[in-house]
Design an enzyme around this catalytic site. Structure first.
Site, PDB file in Angstrom:
ATOM      1  CG  HIS A 169      15.554  32.810  13.807  1.00 28.76           C
ATOM      2  ND1 HIS A 169      14.274  32.300  13.728  1.00 28.76           N
ATOM      3  CD2 HIS A 169      15.785  33.011  15.147  1.00 28.76           C
ATOM      4  CE1 HIS A 169      13.739  32.224  14.935  1.00 28.76           C
ATOM      5  NE2 HIS A 169      14.634  32.629  15.811  1.00 28.76           N
ATOM      6  CD  GLN A 171      18.002  32.457  19.984  1.00 26.11           C
ATOM      7  OE1 GLN A 171      18.247  33.228  20.904  1.00 26.11           O
ATOM      8  NE2 GLN A 171      17.041  31.532  20.059  1.00 26.11           N
TER       9      GLN A 171
END
EC number: 2.7.7.12
Length: 361
Positions: A169, A171
């Protein structure tokens, strides 16, 4: 690409980005969550001229959960996560423990794939293109918020970087100010433009790098190189050859080529430390920790940078690792942390040579 926006149980926004236009996203977040309460505050340092986010609520954020309790995996049965559906392509949602919130900006999480054991480098070109489209869409949406001046898409990878969730992931930070790093670039651009009668500094840097021996890989629309004054042991800057200020301005040709170039670059990073100086096989080395950071022009006013317009800035991605050699990290000690003067143990020319050596067959 199909985009579906919904809400989590505590009111935070979640957005699915799907490859198929016929995908239906109607799963409901069944967790009994209270509304998120944050204490984020931005304070200005009058001596340094920069800003610090004070976010004490982040002390309670999720920290290295076991794989079967990962909050970024899809929900399954009674195991409920941040993603209500049982599968996804790419998902973006408001961070439950944001560094910036409300009038102080916004923080989002970008899940690149539902596969917990994958990495960005494992994505197909189609999947990587979908992530690019998600980054672009979020840049567009967040830049329209009245409190936002700059949008920063990035990925931290590896425990050495400080990552607390191992799921692949990244951000997105939407800042209410122009970041110090960008301000430094804009001041340099302004000074160079004034001194040369209008020449663009980014164009001059790119021209110099293309003519030197630090180019790592080059496509028709993108070029990756180790910069002349690299701060980190292995640091690569990825530029579109046509200068644009942000992700929104990339043309279709650049968007199409980006996945191939970027995936190759990430795969080379994972092979940097495959062998030591003596040539021994170090295939057991943990994956290369890195930070991948998109630099985009601010969306706020540029009065502080006389003569500069948004189009003078060049969108680019900076990719670097804090590992300097096998089993050893580059720590930011006295000179770096105290005075912001970096000392690089790996000559940029050698770093570029190594990254060319580990090209895919």
């Amino acid at each position: 690409m199909k985009k579906t926006s919904t809400q989590l149980a505590d009111g935070r926004e979640l957005i699915y980005y799907d490859l198929r236009d016929d995908t239906v996203r109607d799963a409901v977040d069944r967790r009994p969550l209270d509304r998120t309460v944050t204490t984020s505050e931005v304070r200005h340092d009058v001596l340094l001229g920069d800003s610090v986010a004070i976010a004490s609520h982040r002390q309670g954020r999720t920290y290295h959960p076991p794989a079967d309790e990962c909050p970024l995996c899809p929900s399954e049965g009674d195991r409920l996560s941040e993603i209500p559906d049982s599968s996804y392509d790419v998902v973006v949602f408001e961070n439950r423990f944001p560094s910036l919130a409300g009038d102080s900006g916004r923080c989002e999480v970008v899940c690149f794939t539902s596969d917990h054991n994958a990495s960005f480098a494992d994505l197909s070109e189609e999947q990587a293109r979908l992530v690019l489209e998600a980054w672009t869409d979020r840049t567009s949406e967040l830049s329209s918020l009245p409190s936002v001046e700059q949008v920063f898409c990035f990925e931290n990878r590896g425990a050495e970087i400080g990552v607390t969730l191992q799921h692949p992931h990244g951000q997105i930070y939407a800042y209410p100010f122009t970041t110090p790093r960008t301000a430094l670039m804009l001041r340099s651009v302004a000074a160079h433009k004034d001194a040369t009668g209008g020449e663009n500094l980014f164009d001059a840097v790119l021209e110099r790098e293309l003519a030197d021996d630090r180019v790592v890989l080059e496509g028709e629309h993108w070029v990756a190189f180790v910069p002349y004054a690299a701060h980190w042991p292995y640091e690569v800057h990825l530029y579109p050859k046509r200068r644009v200020p942000d992700l929104l301005a990339l043309d279709e040709e650049a968007r199409t080529e980006f996945p191939k170039v970027y995936l190759e670059l990430l795969r080379r990073f994972d092979r940097i430390f495959d062998r030591g100086d003596g040539g021994e096989n170090l295939a057991g080395e943990p994956p290369t920790p890195y930070i991948a950071a998109w630099h985009q022009a601010p969306f706020g006013a540029l009065e502080d940078f006389e003569g500069v317009v948004r189009e003078d800035f060049a969108l680019h991605l900076e990719l670097f690792t804090i590992r300097r050699t096998s089993g050893k990290l580059k720590f930011l000690a006295g000179s770096e942390s105290g005075m912001n003067v970096f000392i690089n143990d790996v000559p940029p020319e050698r770093a570029a040579e190594r990254l060319r050596e580990v090209a895919s067959s």
